[in-house]
Design an enzyme around this catalytic site. Structure first.
Site, PDB file in Angstrom:
ATOM      1  N   LYS A  86       0.839  -1.196   0.000  1.00 47.28           N
ATOM      2  CA  LYS A  86       0.000   0.000   0.000  1.00 47.28           C
ATOM      3  C   LYS A  86       0.877   1.251   0.000  1.00 47.28           C
ATOM      4  CE  LYS A  86      -3.966   1.860   2.619  1.00 47.28           C
ATOM      5  NZ  LYS A  86      -4.807   1.616   3.804  1.00 47.28           N
ATOM      6  N   SER A 137      -9.509   1.585   3.182  1.00 43.27           N
ATOM      7  CA  SER A 137      -8.658   2.379   2.326  1.00 43.27           C
ATOM      8  C   SER A 137      -7.636   1.567   1.531  1.00 43.27           C
ATOM      9  CB  SER A 137      -7.927   3.421   3.178  1.00 43.27           C
ATOM     10  OG  SER A 137      -7.085   2.813   4.145  1.00 43.27           O
ATOM     11  N   SER A 171      -9.847  -0.913   7.158  1.00 38.03           N
ATOM     12  CA  SER A 171      -9.217  -0.648   5.858  1.00 38.03           C
ATOM     13  C   SER A 171      -8.551  -1.849   5.215  1.00 38.03           C
ATOM     14  CB  SER A 171      -8.188   0.486   5.996  1.00 38.03           C
ATOM     15  OG  SER A 171      -8.839   1.710   6.225  1.00 38.03           O
TER      16      SER A 171
END
Length: 497
Positions: free
Chosen positions: A55, A130, A154
């Site tokens: 990420k 996210s 997330s």
């Protein structure tokens, strides 16, 4: 990478261009640790040669890490995040970074640099957030294993929306030092890194490798706990032979959509078939017999837990976002809707005015007290299980719905409460939305208007073929046990097909 895969990646917009051009420093660090076993006579580590996606919070020396902020374009990391170093030392090969929303505090994935990430199962639906870029990439088989982060869902939301296995570990079990984040300095409800993959075996491989690398020697906040094989073998849970799972059908705030309910019923039936109330058998995927008892879980104070968590974040989050964006004057995103001209402000936006330090202490005290109350509530289930122990794990929805149309993911309490309690949780896939089986059923009683609003958005055709995942939740620092119990549940579901 073949042309078809490149097209799929572009269609879903899940990878960040800042991660596609490795800097010389990154290449040299990989080369330093990575060698072919035929040449060296040994593997580098337990993840030797495994490509891993990251990420866009995990800093890599010589590369930009924007975290979705225009203001951070042009900022190049001087060194790797600790987790990046740990993964490379374990033999893994970080090869790409993935997209995320501005601020990372959204359950969908859109920012002003790279745009919107879509769900590979249906591009009109969100992959969640996210860690939505990771969810989409891993679901596409563009990465065998990805690293997401989670402060309120997330990891679990995109994993559930994209049909993946994942783990939200307890605070400090996976190192965070050297990564970027919003709300830095807020240590009450912390963000955690965890694996997202297409098998529960991938979750285990990641966790075992990372915690055995002694990350606490590189990150002062990392928990000093190596992989415990006895805990994985469920030494504290009757060695796994008389487990009691509790199913939470809803959280007392929002009733899940029909496909979620069906997945819970499927899981309960599979566990009962595998050994409910004394009947047991060996499944093809398990090497010994498990006895499973299934009862109902009674949630307590889930609404208050989620509200308390948001109050902790919102103490100064608005100021945090404004300071970060002030460098360029970039607007703070107010909605994930495709058309924001008439979009209502999302419930995740913080209030512009924060609270005092004393007020924050009172909120944190309330959370502490609820955590104690929840612990006592769990312990009290010993009177219901028939095993002589409290409930071993909770099985519950990861969301009240499958992947929603863009901008419509407005409820995250099903994941957020476990962050508030610091309980590790694994997602696992069960089924997909079937309009024939998952018809909209009439309801006349609702918890409140918000619950009715969630009910009203359900249309079987809109969600058709979207993945359905559930969560398996254990107690703080029980990562080994929660992985093993997920293997058992996963095996029961496979045997029931």
């Amino acid at each position: 990478m073949d042309i078809q895969m490149k097209r799929l990646l572009l269609l879903c917009n899940c990878s960040s261009p800042t991660g596609l051009r490795p800097a010389p420093a990154w290449r040299s660090s990989v080369c330093k640790y990575f060698g072919h076993p035929k040449q060296t006579g040994k593997v580098v580590g337990p993840l030797h040669g495994l490509p891993i996606s990251l990420k866009d919070q995990l800093c890599i020396e010589g590369l930009e890490t924007t975290m979705g902020y225009v203001s951070w374009i042009g900022w190049y990391a001087e060194k790797n995040a600790v987790l990046v170093d740990v993964l490379i030392e374990c033999g893994a090969v970080p090869f790409v970074r993935t997209d995320l929303p501005q601020t990372v505090m959204w359950p969908e994935s859109f920012n002003n640099i790279f745009g919107r990430t879509t769900n590979p199962h249906n591009r009109s639906l969100t992959p969640g957030g996210s860690s939505g870029g990771e969810g989409a990439l891993v679901a596409l088989k563009g990465s065998p294993l990805g690293v997401g982060s989670d402060i309120g869902g997330s990891i679990h939301i995109p994993s559930a929306f994209c049909g993946l296995y994942s783990l939200r570990p307890s605070y400090g079990r996976v190192p965070y030092c050297g990564a970027l984040n919003s709300l830095e300095g807020q240590d009450s409800v912390q963000s955690m890194f965890g694996p997202m993959t297409n098998s529960v075996g991938g979750v285990k491989a990641f966790m075992k490798a990372v915690v055995n690398a002694k990350p606490w020697l590189k990150d002062p906040l990392a928990v000093r706990k190596k992989w415990q094989e006895d805990e994985y073998n469920l030494a504290d849970h009757g060695s796994g032979k008389d487990l009691c799972f509790a199913i939470m059908w809803d959280d007392g705030v929002v009733v899940p959509h029909p496909p979620i309910r069906r997945s819970l019923e499927m899981t309960k039936a599979a566990l009962e078939r595998a050994g409910h109330k004394g009947f047991s058998r060996i499944t093809p995927l398990l090497n010994y017999t498990y006895l499973a008892v299934v009862i109902d879980w009674k949630p307590i104070k889930h609404r208050l837990l989620a509200d308390t968590t948001r109050n902790i974040w919102n103490a100064a989050s608005s100021e945090d976002y404004m300071i970060t964006t002030s460098v360029t004057g970039e607007p703070i995103i107010a909605t994930m809707e495709l058309d924001n001209s008439n979009a209502a402000a999302a419930p995740f936006l913080p209030k512009k005015i924060g609270i005092t330090a004393y007020q924050l202490w009172q909120v944190q005290k309330l959370r502490r007290d609820i955590r104690k109350e929840y612990l006592d509530h769990w312990e009290a289930t010993v009177s219901e299980t028939g095993t002589g122990r409290p409930v071993d794990a909770i099985i519950c929805p990861a969301s009240s719905y499958a992947a929603t149309p863009h901008g419509k993911n407005r409820y995250t309490n099903y994941t957020m409460v476990w962050n508030a309690l610091d309980y590790p949780a694994v997602t696992f896939p069960v089924t997909t939305v079937d309009p024939t089986l998952d018809t909209k059923k009439s309801r006349h009683v609702f918890y409140d208007d918000f619950d009715k609003g969630i009910y009203d958005v359900y249309d079987p055709e809109t969600f058709k073929n979207a993945p359905i995942c559930l969560q398996l939740v254990a107690r703080t620092l029980e990562e080994e046990a929660v992985i093993k119990m997920t293997e058992i549940v996963d095996g029961a579901l496979a045997a029931a097909k």
